[in-house]
Design an enzyme around this catalytic site. Structure first.
Site, PDB file in Angstrom:
ATOM      1  N   LEU A   1     -33.298 -12.891  24.091  1.00  0.00           N
ATOM      2  CA  LEU A   1     -33.022 -13.320  25.458  1.00  0.00           C
ATOM      3  C   LEU A   1     -33.460 -12.298  26.499  1.00  0.00           C
ATOM      4  O   LEU A   1     -33.145 -12.428  27.688  1.00  0.00           O
ATOM      5  CB  LEU A   1     -31.535 -13.661  25.594  1.00  0.00           C
ATOM      6  CG  LEU A   1     -31.053 -14.692  24.557  1.00  0.00           C
ATOM      7  CD1 LEU A   1     -29.565 -14.935  24.689  1.00  0.00           C
ATOM      8  CD2 LEU A   1     -31.818 -15.988  24.660  1.00  0.00           C
ATOM      9  N   CYS A   2     -34.200 -11.283  26.082  1.00  0.00           N
ATOM     10  CA  CYS A   2     -34.734 -10.284  27.008  1.00  0.00           C
ATOM     11  C   CYS A   2     -35.881 -10.880  27.821  1.00  0.00           C
ATOM     12  O   CYS A   2     -36.734 -11.577  27.273  1.00  0.00           O
ATOM     13  CB  CYS A   2     -35.284  -9.082  26.226  1.00  0.00           C
ATOM     14  SG  CYS A   2     -34.239  -7.630  26.299  1.00  0.00           S
ATOM     15  N   HIS A   3     -35.911 -10.556  29.101  1.00  0.00           N
ATOM     16  CA  HIS A   3     -37.008 -10.993  29.954  1.00  0.00           C
ATOM     17  C   HIS A   3     -38.243 -10.151  29.693  1.00  0.00           C
ATOM     18  O   HIS A   3     -38.133  -8.933  29.537  1.00  0.00           O
ATOM     19  CB  HIS A   3     -36.623 -10.835  31.428  1.00  0.00           C
ATOM     20  CG  HIS A   3     -35.479 -11.686  31.840  1.00  0.00           C
ATOM     21  ND1 HIS A   3     -34.176 -11.359  31.542  1.00  0.00           N
ATOM     22  CD2 HIS A   3     -35.424 -12.872  32.500  1.00  0.00           C
ATOM     23  CE1 HIS A   3     -33.375 -12.300  32.021  1.00  0.00           C
ATOM     24  NE2 HIS A   3     -34.091 -13.227  32.597  1.00  0.00           N
TER      25      HIS A   3
ATOM     26  N   MET B   1     -32.365  -2.115  27.395  1.00  0.00           N
ATOM     27  CA  MET B   1     -32.733  -2.645  26.083  1.00  0.00           C
ATOM     28  C   MET B   1     -34.065  -2.042  25.623  1.00  0.00           C
ATOM     29  O   MET B   1     -34.258  -1.768  24.439  1.00  0.00           O
ATOM     30  CB  MET B   1     -32.834  -4.170  26.098  1.00  0.00           C
ATOM     31  CG  MET B   1     -31.495  -4.899  26.223  1.00  0.00           C
ATOM     32  SD  MET B   1     -30.147  -4.265  25.169  1.00  0.00           S
ATOM     33  CE  MET B   1     -30.882  -4.394  23.546  1.00  0.00           C
ATOM     34  N   GLU B   2     -34.968  -1.825  26.567  1.00  0.00           N
ATOM     35  CA  GLU B   2     -36.249  -1.199  26.222  1.00  0.00           C
ATOM     36  C   GLU B   2     -36.027   0.238  25.753  1.00  0.00           C
ATOM     37  O   GLU B   2     -36.675   0.700  24.803  1.00  0.00           O
ATOM     38  CB  GLU B   2     -37.199  -1.224  27.433  1.00  0.00           C
ATOM     39  CG  GLU B   2     -37.874  -2.565  27.704  1.00  0.00           C
ATOM     40  CD  GLU B   2     -36.940  -3.612  28.332  1.00  0.00           C
ATOM     41  OE1 GLU B   2     -35.778  -3.272  28.680  1.00  0.00           O
ATOM     42  OE2 GLU B   2     -37.364  -4.772  28.473  1.00  0.00           O
TER      43      GLU B   2
ATOM     44  N   ASP C   1     -39.374   6.026   7.860  1.00  0.00           N
ATOM     45  CA  ASP C   1     -40.492   5.596   7.011  1.00  0.00           C
ATOM     46  C   ASP C   1     -41.348   6.789   6.593  1.00  0.00           C
ATOM     47  O   ASP C   1     -41.863   6.831   5.476  1.00  0.00           O
ATOM     48  CB  ASP C   1     -41.340   4.572   7.775  1.00  0.00           C
ATOM     49  CG  ASP C   1     -42.471   4.013   6.937  1.00  0.00           C
ATOM     50  OD1 ASP C   1     -42.212   3.608   5.786  1.00  0.00           O
ATOM     51  OD2 ASP C   1     -43.612   3.980   7.422  1.00  0.00           O
TER      52      ASP C   1
END
Lengths: 158, 158, 158, 158, 158, 158
Positions: F75-77, F111-112, F126
């Site tokens: 739901l992130c723009h 969020m970014e 990794d």
């Protein structure tokens, strides 16, 4: 048992475990059509270059769309695709689209075939929307499925 | 002049230059439906969790699909999306899907709305295909478009 | 017969069916170079950290680019990659790039190797473009191909 | 100061902060060529459909490639693109590719133009590699850059 | 020898060649948790629909995130995934996340399991960040790994 | 009112409409850490090239991960990013990661920033998982948020 393979007994979505499924040749064919105005059909039918490119862009979009299926459909398995063919035919009411997808993997490829048809249809609408804002995608469906546990499935006559 | 904005005078595809277009609020609404067997409709209507998840997965797929539009449609401009809403309603014949997309940018968002509907429909079929391999996507179309040079467009009554 | 395997007899593009091809070890090597100004070469040659990072970013971009090949090249098959190596060497005229890609699948990996070289070259230019806006990518080509029906191919001497 | 804008004083890569840069119209033109065998050139020049599709596929790949630039080039900013045009011209030695990219944003679009040329070149090679495994991409470079703080840059005559 | 398999003897990153590794069934389980405020926990625990959707969105994001692993982790091999399961459980301190990923390929899938947990956690935070801007992701780790040369690994008791 | 902005009154997920929000400079800082074995820390601390590349790969992965946020978080723009910085510091217990993301758009970028930290952490694991299969990602959280309606938010002391 709900019959929905993509949800577990508690109803939670999951990518179902296909480890036990056989690897084997599988093919799926899907079709659909884009209903267009006579004006848009006439432009697509005109014998000059734009026609080629409009259908060509939709064809490429459909092939590339098939490859993006696991990115788009949340619970689809990422699988190898061995062949993708998308055909567009201009008819009086618009454009008929047919897609055939082949693999030799553990899952069927009907979602890939349906996605190829849908994305080709969307790309075609994008090409003609300036002359026909009312285009409609209709009848997107699996026609035939070969391979896998369920064997050969053909859409029943209606 | 062919009327196809996405091809130049020689017929070659291009992403049309929208630099001169105004930035402004734009909205597009699209709809479509997935025709399902009575058995599949019954499962979706059953009041337990799987129903929620089946429709929920399709809703999320549609919203994420709207964001992937420029990746899927070759000549679509990458633009900011300010809001995406996807509604799914179970009806007797299957599931009705409606999407509303908003932006304030230089191009309309009808392709994003159509893509949201199409991807939601594909994801829904993926959820129910084990019980209904014959599902059909139909009637995917723009209902209304607000903003931009062409102003307010509403699908004409048929 | 046109000789173009990616178009059918009617000229339409397709992702060619490789179902009948053997799965087997395949390797492709490609190379290319980025021509740079003496100033840019001097910066890359300076013994401090930036050099490491400029080449390191390009190396990572090349490896990741190889994985994106089927997303970028419309008719490329999505396949497993078993190994990707990208080497960048600063020389007097700029930077030499070499990529080796391995798989055990049904198609060759020369497009993956060429994509690795091209994306590494683009990323390198992005790193140095503030000091050398005139950088040129040149000589991107397959050097050697091992495996598959065509066997061992080595670029002929010119 | 190393002169590399994408690395900080300690040499670490970063996506440079462009908040303070002006939003404004920016254009970049890039070009490149794919060197092909006479046989491959003859096939591309033959007047039938495959030619259209081979060049058409490359053109679409180039346009879509421009949109994927921030996915491919690690430190490129994701920006809006207002127009992308990719031209392919068959010449005696192969195919010349030219790309023009426009935006009105805070960064230049020369990487997008270079990526469009490179991906179109890669897609073209994919189309003809069965008849010409020795194709070479050469001379990929920025020709002109308009807009932004550095103003109008044109490649100097060599 | 540095012990880092992803860098060669000169320290350069590479996608390590796994051609010689056996294809075989492999499973990885990972877990993690999102620490939330009592208010956010209460909302997630409330018996109405939003709860379902908040956890459902995170679950879907985790499954789709597992599929994007090779796009996100530079040196991860692109491999087939045969099953992905993501479970979210609301507890007093927040939400516990567990992911199980299965494949039959040449590399382990612990990175895919860790990515599923991380992306589910990020998506959950996005859902609740308006009520709890201080959410914390913690304890993301591999719990168990089955298959491959290293055999069965279980996280040692602390 | 549930307080969850991403679900509507019926509990359905949506990408919330931000049309009415102001465009303005926004910054978010997030941090996290990867707990590693003393052996893994020693390898990362060793003064030779591998160290640089291991941290460098994680840094690049974090920056690229920030750009993929709207692809990962349902739901992130999708928004423009003006700057992304990812710092990794080797400490006795492992590696500390800090990310700063800037934009001038209608939504915050926390969020970014969280995604940049998480993807950098995953990429680092990794790189070292062959020597430390028990690595743990911990404490991924927003530290500070500047701009937007909520103004300046700093994580409260615990």
């Amino acid at each position: 048992m709900s019959g929905l393979t993509h949800v577990d007994e508690s109803g939670a979505a999951r990518m179902v475990d296909v480890s036990a499924k056989d690897v084997g040749a599988r093919t799926a064919r899907a079709s659909g059509r884009v209903l267009l105005s006579p004006e848009a059909v006439a432009i697509l039918r005109a014998g000059d270059v734009p026609k080629g490119d409009a259908l060509g862009v939709a064809r490429i979009a459909g092939i590339m769309g098939a490859k993006r299926t696991p990115d788009l459909i949340p619970l689809c398995h990422p699988i190898a695709l061995h062949g993708v063919k998308v055909d567009l035919t201009v008819v009086d009411e618009g454009v008929e689209i047919a897609a055939t997808v082949k693999t030799a993997d553990r899952t069927g490829v009907e979602m890939e075939a349906l996605t190829a048809v849908s994305v080709a249809a969307l790309a075609l609408i994008d090409m003609v929307k300036a002359v026909d804002p009312a285009a409609v995608i209709t009848g997107v469906r699996v026609e035939e499925k070969v391979g896998g546990k369920t064997g050969h499935w053909t859409r029943p006559h209606e």
